[in-house]
Design an enzyme around this catalytic site. Structure first.
Site, PDB file in Angstrom:
ATOM      1  N   THR A   1      29.503  38.246  39.460  1.00 35.45           N
ATOM      2  CA  THR A   1      28.879  39.007  38.376  1.00 35.45           C
ATOM      3  C   THR A   1      28.887  38.119  37.129  1.00 35.45           C
ATOM      4  O   THR A   1      29.594  37.102  37.092  1.00 35.45           O
ATOM      5  CB  THR A   1      29.655  40.306  38.070  1.00 35.45           C
ATOM      6  OG1 THR A   1      30.955  39.956  37.584  1.00 35.45           O
ATOM      7  CG2 THR A   1      29.790  41.184  39.298  1.00 35.45           C
TER       8      THR A   1
ATOM      9  N   ASN B   1      36.355  51.079  34.971  1.00 34.17           N
ATOM     10  CA  ASN B   1      35.845  49.837  35.531  1.00 34.17           C
ATOM     11  C   ASN B   1      35.628  48.748  34.485  1.00 34.17           C
ATOM     12  O   ASN B   1      35.623  47.564  34.821  1.00 34.17           O
ATOM     13  CB  ASN B   1      34.523  50.154  36.262  1.00 34.17           C
ATOM     14  CG  ASN B   1      33.693  48.930  36.514  1.00 34.17           C
ATOM     15  OD1 ASN B   1      34.023  48.109  37.369  1.00 34.17           O
ATOM     16  ND2 ASN B   1      32.625  48.753  35.747  1.00 34.17           N
TER      17      ASN B   1
ATOM     18  N   THR C   1      36.719  38.365  44.454  1.00 34.12           N
ATOM     19  CA  THR C   1      35.704  37.803  43.559  1.00 34.12           C
ATOM     20  C   THR C   1      34.302  38.302  43.899  1.00 34.12           C
ATOM     21  O   THR C   1      33.894  38.322  45.051  1.00 34.12           O
ATOM     22  CB  THR C   1      35.703  36.273  43.663  1.00 34.12           C
ATOM     23  OG1 THR C   1      37.022  35.809  43.373  1.00 34.12           O
ATOM     24  CG2 THR C   1      34.724  35.659  42.672  1.00 34.12           C
TER      25      THR C   1
ATOM     26  N   LYS D   1      45.398  42.635  34.452  1.00 39.14           N
ATOM     27  CA  LYS D   1      45.170  43.417  35.663  1.00 39.14           C
ATOM     28  C   LYS D   1      46.496  43.856  36.295  1.00 39.14           C
ATOM     29  O   LYS D   1      46.571  44.915  36.916  1.00 39.14           O
ATOM     30  CB  LYS D   1      44.330  42.612  36.658  1.00 39.14           C
ATOM     31  CG  LYS D   1      42.884  42.410  36.198  1.00 39.14           C
ATOM     32  CD  LYS D   1      42.175  43.738  35.940  1.00 39.14           C
ATOM     33  CE  LYS D   1      40.677  43.567  35.732  1.00 39.14           C
ATOM     34  NZ  LYS D   1      39.994  44.862  35.465  1.00 39.14           N
TER      35      LYS D   1
ATOM     36  N   TYR E   1      44.048  37.238  32.320  1.00 40.99           N
ATOM     37  CA  TYR E   1      43.410  38.190  33.234  1.00 40.99           C
ATOM     38  C   TYR E   1      44.422  38.702  34.261  1.00 40.99           C
ATOM     39  O   TYR E   1      44.486  39.901  34.547  1.00 40.99           O
ATOM     40  CB  TYR E   1      42.228  37.513  33.925  1.00 40.99           C
ATOM     41  CG  TYR E   1      41.338  38.440  34.701  1.00 40.99           C
ATOM     42  CD1 TYR E   1      40.454  39.292  34.053  1.00 40.99           C
ATOM     43  CD2 TYR E   1      41.364  38.454  36.092  1.00 40.99           C
ATOM     44  CE1 TYR E   1      39.622  40.143  34.767  1.00 40.99           C
ATOM     45  CE2 TYR E   1      40.534  39.299  36.815  1.00 40.99           C
ATOM     46  CZ  TYR E   1      39.667  40.138  36.153  1.00 40.99           C
ATOM     47  OH  TYR E   1      38.849  40.978  36.863  1.00 40.99           O
TER      48      TYR E   1
ATOM     49  N   SER F   1      42.465  43.909  40.251  1.00 40.19           N
ATOM     50  CA  SER F   1      41.847  42.687  40.777  1.00 40.19           C
ATOM     51  C   SER F   1      42.846  42.068  41.744  1.00 40.19           C
ATOM     52  O   SER F   1      44.045  42.373  41.691  1.00 40.19           O
ATOM     53  CB  SER F   1      41.588  41.728  39.618  1.00 40.19           C
ATOM     54  OG  SER F   1      41.384  40.408  40.096  1.00 40.19           O
TER      55      SER F   1
END
Lengths: 257, 41
Positions: free
Chosen positions: A191, A91, A188, A160, A156, A143
């Site tokens: 966090t 994760n 999304t 991913k 990103y 993602s």
């Protein structure tokens, strides 16, 4: 809770916050002994202490998942303390903002190292004990950015995407050896990791960035960490015994449009 | 004005064929490869 992970040992990377912490709580509530791995030793310890205080078995291990020696030592300590790993949730992740013409090279390297290489290194470190235990389940974290292009998120998306492709490769290699490998593609979640993106998307205003992001979600809300933890629980447990190489989108319909 | 194309990995596999196709279309072509000697003009 129904003890769906009774007798299992689970390692959760990035377990000190966000989705990882929510998953650690859920897995422990379902009977798993949990290794909480995080680069932030204090955060990992807080989560492990919380689980232990509520009757669970948990230990904290600190490691940067992109550093092989740290990962190996963390896994060694975990196996020594709790036993062979049955469930690994890769994760841990970091975000990186910027379109490809402005993306920073160091940022790119860090994003690929934590998200993609970290998944490789942690899986590799866990495999001997998982195989010795007769098999298990590896859950990788991708993602929606692995499936659709997300603006100003080049590194990103690439990282991913790599995790998603790696998952398929791992699933083919490891299925004959009793290990299932699947990947979750969350939408999304608000966090701490997402704040730089939301800020950039909102022209410096996180709230405006949130509103813009929300428009992309047909379900009318962003995800909560528990939404993803529940998906991870399904992939960790025996209910998904015939599921491997799958991409489980948990995105409120974001990628269905 | 002529168009300019850049081809990376131009020295082998698909690269040389891409160079040839682009030149046939009268583009000016920049060829990049880790091994400069592999690029055939």
């Amino acid at each position: 809770m129904t003890g769906r992970l009774s007798g299992k040992v689970a390692l959760i990377t990035g377990g000190g916050a966000g989705i990882g912490r929510a998953t650690a709580r859920l897995f422990a509530a379902e009977g798993a002994a949990v290794g909480v791995l995080d680069v932030d030793r204090v955060a990992a310890a807080q989560v492990a202490d919380e689980l232990a205080a509520t009757g669970g078995r948990a230990i904290a291990v600190a490691a940067n998942v992109s550093v092989d020696a740290e990962v190996r030592e963390a896994v060694r300590a975990l196996v020594e303390s709790l036993g062979p790993v049955n469930v690994l949730y890769n994760n841990a992740g970091v975000a990186s903002t910027g379109a490809v013409d402005v993306a920073d090279e160091d940022d790119w390297d860090r994003c690929m190292a934590i998200n993609a290489k970290g998944t490789f290194l942690t899986s590799r470190a866990v495999l001997p004990s998982m195989l010795a235990a007769g098999g298990g389940s590896i859950i990788n974290q991708a993602s929606v950015a692995a499936i659709v292009g997300v603006a100003d998120f080049a590194a990103y998306c690439a990282a991913k995407g790599a995790v998603l492709a790696l998952t398929r490769s791992m699933s083919v290699d490891l299925a004959p050896r009793g290990i299932r490998v699947n990947v979750i593609a969350p939408g999304t979640i608000y966090t701490p990791m997402m704040e730089p993106l939301l800020k950039a998307r909102g022209g410096g205003d996180v709230e405006r960035g949130l509103a813009t992001t929300l428009e992309k979600y047909p379900i009318g809300r962003l995800a909560q960490p528990y939404d993803i933890a529940a998906a991870a629980l399904y992939l960790a447990g025996s209910e998904s015994a015939f599921v491997t190489g799958s991409v489980l989108t948990v995105d409120g319909g974001m990628t269905s449009q | 004005m002529s168009r300019v194309a850049a081809v990376t990995g131009a020295g082998n596999s698909i690269g040389p064929a891409a160079l040839q196709s682009l030149e046939e279309e009268h583009l000016q072509v920049g060829a990049l490869d880790l091994d400069c000697g592999a690029i055939a003009w």
